[in-house]
Scaffold this motif. Sequence first.
Motif, PDB file in Angstrom:
ATOM      1  N   UNK A 262       0.827  -1.203   0.000  1.00  0.00           N
ATOM      2  CA  UNK A 262       0.000   0.000   0.000  1.00  0.00           C
ATOM      3  C   UNK A 262       0.866   1.259   0.000  1.00  0.00           C
ATOM      4  N   UNK A 263       0.792   2.039  -1.078  1.00  0.00           N
ATOM      5  CA  UNK A 263       1.487   3.323  -1.137  1.00  0.00           C
ATOM      6  C   UNK A 263       0.924   4.294  -0.100  1.00  0.00           C
ATOM      7  N   UNK A 274       7.849   0.054  -1.985  1.00  0.00           N
ATOM      8  CA  UNK A 274       8.200  -0.009  -3.411  1.00  0.00           C
ATOM      9  C   UNK A 274       6.952   0.001  -4.284  1.00  0.00           C
ATOM     10  N   UNK A 275       5.781   0.072  -3.653  1.00  0.00           N
ATOM     11  CA  UNK A 275       4.534   0.068  -4.404  1.00  0.00           C
ATOM     12  C   UNK A 275       4.279   1.461  -4.979  1.00  0.00           C
ATOM     13  N   UNK A 276       4.039   1.566  -6.290  1.00  0.00           N
ATOM     14  CA  UNK A 276       3.805   2.887  -6.874  1.00  0.00           C
ATOM     15  C   UNK A 276       2.487   3.493  -6.415  1.00  0.00           C
ATOM     16  N   UNK A 277       2.357   4.770  -6.650  1.00  0.00           N
ATOM     17  CA  UNK A 277       1.131   5.486  -6.315  1.00  0.00           C
ATOM     18  C   UNK A 277       0.004   5.031  -7.241  1.00  0.00           C
ATOM     19  N   UNK A 278      -1.221   5.017  -6.728  1.00  0.00           N
ATOM     20  CA  UNK A 278      -2.416   4.642  -7.497  1.00  0.00           C
ATOM     21  C   UNK A 278      -2.321   3.215  -8.045  1.00  0.00           C
ATOM     22  N   UNK A 303      -3.611 -15.565 -21.063  1.00  0.00           N
ATOM     23  CA  UNK A 303      -3.365 -14.135 -20.865  1.00  0.00           C
ATOM     24  C   UNK A 303      -2.150 -13.914 -19.966  1.00  0.00           C
ATOM     25  N   UNK A 304      -1.313 -12.894 -20.253  1.00  0.00           N
ATOM     26  CA  UNK A 304      -0.137 -12.614 -19.396  1.00  0.00           C
ATOM     27  C   UNK A 304      -0.568 -12.164 -18.009  1.00  0.00           C
ATOM     28  N   UNK A 305       0.096 -12.710 -17.006  1.00  0.00           N
ATOM     29  CA  UNK A 305      -0.308 -12.464 -15.624  1.00  0.00           C
ATOM     30  C   UNK A 305       0.559 -11.418 -14.924  1.00  0.00           C
ATOM     31  N   UNK A 306       1.633 -10.971 -15.550  1.00  0.00           N
ATOM     32  CA  UNK A 306       2.547 -10.019 -14.901  1.00  0.00           C
ATOM     33  C   UNK A 306       1.895  -8.652 -14.781  1.00  0.00           C
ATOM     34  N   UNK A 307       1.970  -8.085 -13.601  1.00  0.00           N
ATOM     35  CA  UNK A 307       1.421  -6.754 -13.367  1.00  0.00           C
ATOM     36  C   UNK A 307       2.365  -5.729 -13.980  1.00  0.00           C
ATOM     37  N   UNK A 308       1.859  -4.894 -14.884  1.00  0.00           N
ATOM     38  CA  UNK A 308       2.688  -3.924 -15.607  1.00  0.00           C
ATOM     39  C   UNK A 308       2.934  -2.696 -14.732  1.00  0.00           C
ATOM     40  N   UNK A 309       3.900  -2.815 -13.874  1.00  0.00           N
ATOM     41  CA  UNK A 309       4.280  -1.682 -13.030  1.00  0.00           C
ATOM     42  C   UNK A 309       5.794  -1.687 -12.837  1.00  0.00           C
TER      43      UNK A 309
END
Length: 797
Positions: A262-263, A274-278, A303-309
């Motif tokens: 949680x940011x 290390x979690x980005x905002x929003x 479907x790709x499962x990687x979170x794009x962050x």
Amino acid sequence: MQSGFIRLLLVTSFSLFIFFLQTATAEETTVEDNTLQRYNIGIITDGPLALTPSLVGIFKQEIAQMAEGEFLVAFPEKMILEADSTAQGVNQLIDTLLSNPETDLIITLGVIGSTEALKRQNLTKPIVAPFIFDTDLQKAPTSQFSSGIGNLFFVNLGTTIHKELTSFRKLYSFKKLAILIDERDLQNLPGVEKYVRKIGYEHSLTVDLIPVGHSLDTAIAKIPKETTAVMVGPLWQLNHQQVTDLSNKFIERKIAAFAMSEYDYVEAGFFATTMPENTLEHLARQVAISIQEILLGENPANLPVTFSKTQKLTINMKTARAIEVYPSLDYMTGSHLLHVERGDIERKVTLPEVVSEALVANLDLAVAEREVVAGSYKVGEARSALLPQLTIGTGVRTIDNDRAEFSRGSSPENAWTGTVAASQQIYSENDWAGYTVEKHLQSGKESARDSVRLDIIYETSTTYLNVLRSKTVEQLQKENMQLTQANLERAQLRLSTGVAGPDELYRWESEFANDRQVVLHAESATLSSMQALNRILSRPLREEFIAQETDLSDPLLIGGDRLFYDLIHNPLYFYKFNDFAVSKGLAASPELKVLDSAIAAQERLITRSKRDFWVPTISIDGSVDTLFAEGGDGQRDEDLTGLDDTDWQIGVYARLPLFEGGRKNATRRKNQEQLLQLQTEKRATEERIQQLILQALNNTRASYPSINLSRDAVDAARRNLVLVTDSYVQGIKDIISLLDAQNQALSAELDAANAVYNFLIDLMGVQRSIGTFITFESPENGAAWIQEVQTYLGISH
């Protein structure tokens, strides 16, 4: 203030209205338009959500927006289900929705639901499991980029405890760690304690696993007293105020708290994440994209499962200072820092304040003042030779007896005597010349002090402006680094979509590393400039302060008057002011006054050397000698010798040396040559001062127009960067074009900042060259000086 609040309330109300309107539209559009396919989506939460009560609404909104125009999505109330915080309860709800023929897709919004979904095989309907924080702990497939399970799609958030712990320990070294996990997650994730013990063993740490339920105090009490670091997962049962209270408890105990998911926790006072905002909004958007593909016929298993962050470190510097934990510079640089500005720094300074302080505290100026004071005593020392001289003395002496007997009482064999002697110069060319020369030299010392004073004002003002310049450059470099980081995220997205290759990603990573180095150098430059100002002010070099910005919208008005504005904008005024400035500068120049004093002193020495040939030294000398006691032969007997115990003498003397080996001629010629040297030096100094005045004025003539030109360049470079960035995201422009646009924008920003400070420093140079700092004069003196200039130039306002 009230109108601003009302506007904020209206904007907030309108946003909420749009949100509910979109949600309602997503549920009811089928009534209005039967041409689009309708899908019913069920949502299951693990239990009550005090942490993110709007969690369901965020996902519904993103899914509805993504489906608009393609198909209709509905979220029937009977399909929005809340479990009883147990794995059994979650599974019952999953079975309920799977068996409901109206259900088209299921979303499990929770750690328990997402974990249980991964255990299912042969799913009859698509299930989306977005909350896979730790693939090892939650037993998610890790050997491929998709789930590989029919009708199952999950999102790998990439926040494994092992990975987050590694990031945490780079920031802060500790040996005792507590991991806080929501009580219901801990109870329903088998093997958590064993998994945590394994991680502690791998990192050589003592780790305590702390469950967190509704009671904050209960959880805090379970943390061992010697614990110095905690890692915290999503605490679903605590609201935001309780999270803030938890953060304050950590700060009181000097515990560094790392938020794993949680940011917002860092904004509430946690140390780092290390979690980005929003992140939640981004996750909902990615889920919505994947659901759209599923509803369009794509197999969820593929479907790709990687979170794009991009992992982005955020550090709360206010908390870091409170718990006295300071990460290394290489990690802070490139991180998102909250509360960087020190709230505990009371010392705030402005340009006029530092100049005034420097004139009181600067050690170089103090040395010059001491030189003036010492010179005044030296003048008194030279004058003393012209005043009466009085000497007293006493002594005991013995002479041989035959000489004593022969003196007949005038010189006893043993005698104790006292003497009082006085003298007064009637005229001494040497002493008068010495006194006059010292007075001229004292005037020169006072002028030299005034020169140092002007130098201190100039050095202080330019150093202060360089502090502001360094801070501005540092901020621009940090903004450029953040832009590079954003472009790195764009490159990752391009890579995931196949638009770019890994080489592009590596290039941005290299650029980001270089930018971090540049920021480190910029920060060091700021510290050096602040320490330079502290030295001028004779303060501790490392004492921190806040240099308050001057209004630089129009730097010409820094002196509070339009005079310099008129000079810059009217070439005729500027040309005439050159003559005025030169005449004023020469008249006020302390350097020339020092030379004038030296020339006057040298001329007096020449006069003395000429008079040495014929003017004698005339003086009056007198003394009184008293015999206190006598003994031995030749004692004084007044009856026999007629001598009493007191002898005195007085005389007027004139002395004129006739021959000293040619000294007088040599001295006279030496003095004449030294006078010629000083006169030549004065002419050279006058030329140099004139040239410096004109050069300083010419500098402002060029540097001021550069301000507007550089601002125009910034505006163009920014617009170009926006266009190129959009084209890059769309795949039209390549990385070289974006890098070029970004560098061009940075260069323009730096040039614009430097143009302002260059002009202000040039303006200070003009005032130093003419010997008058109008910027720091009193209002009365400043107004009189400006009036004099305006009269000379024929300006009327």
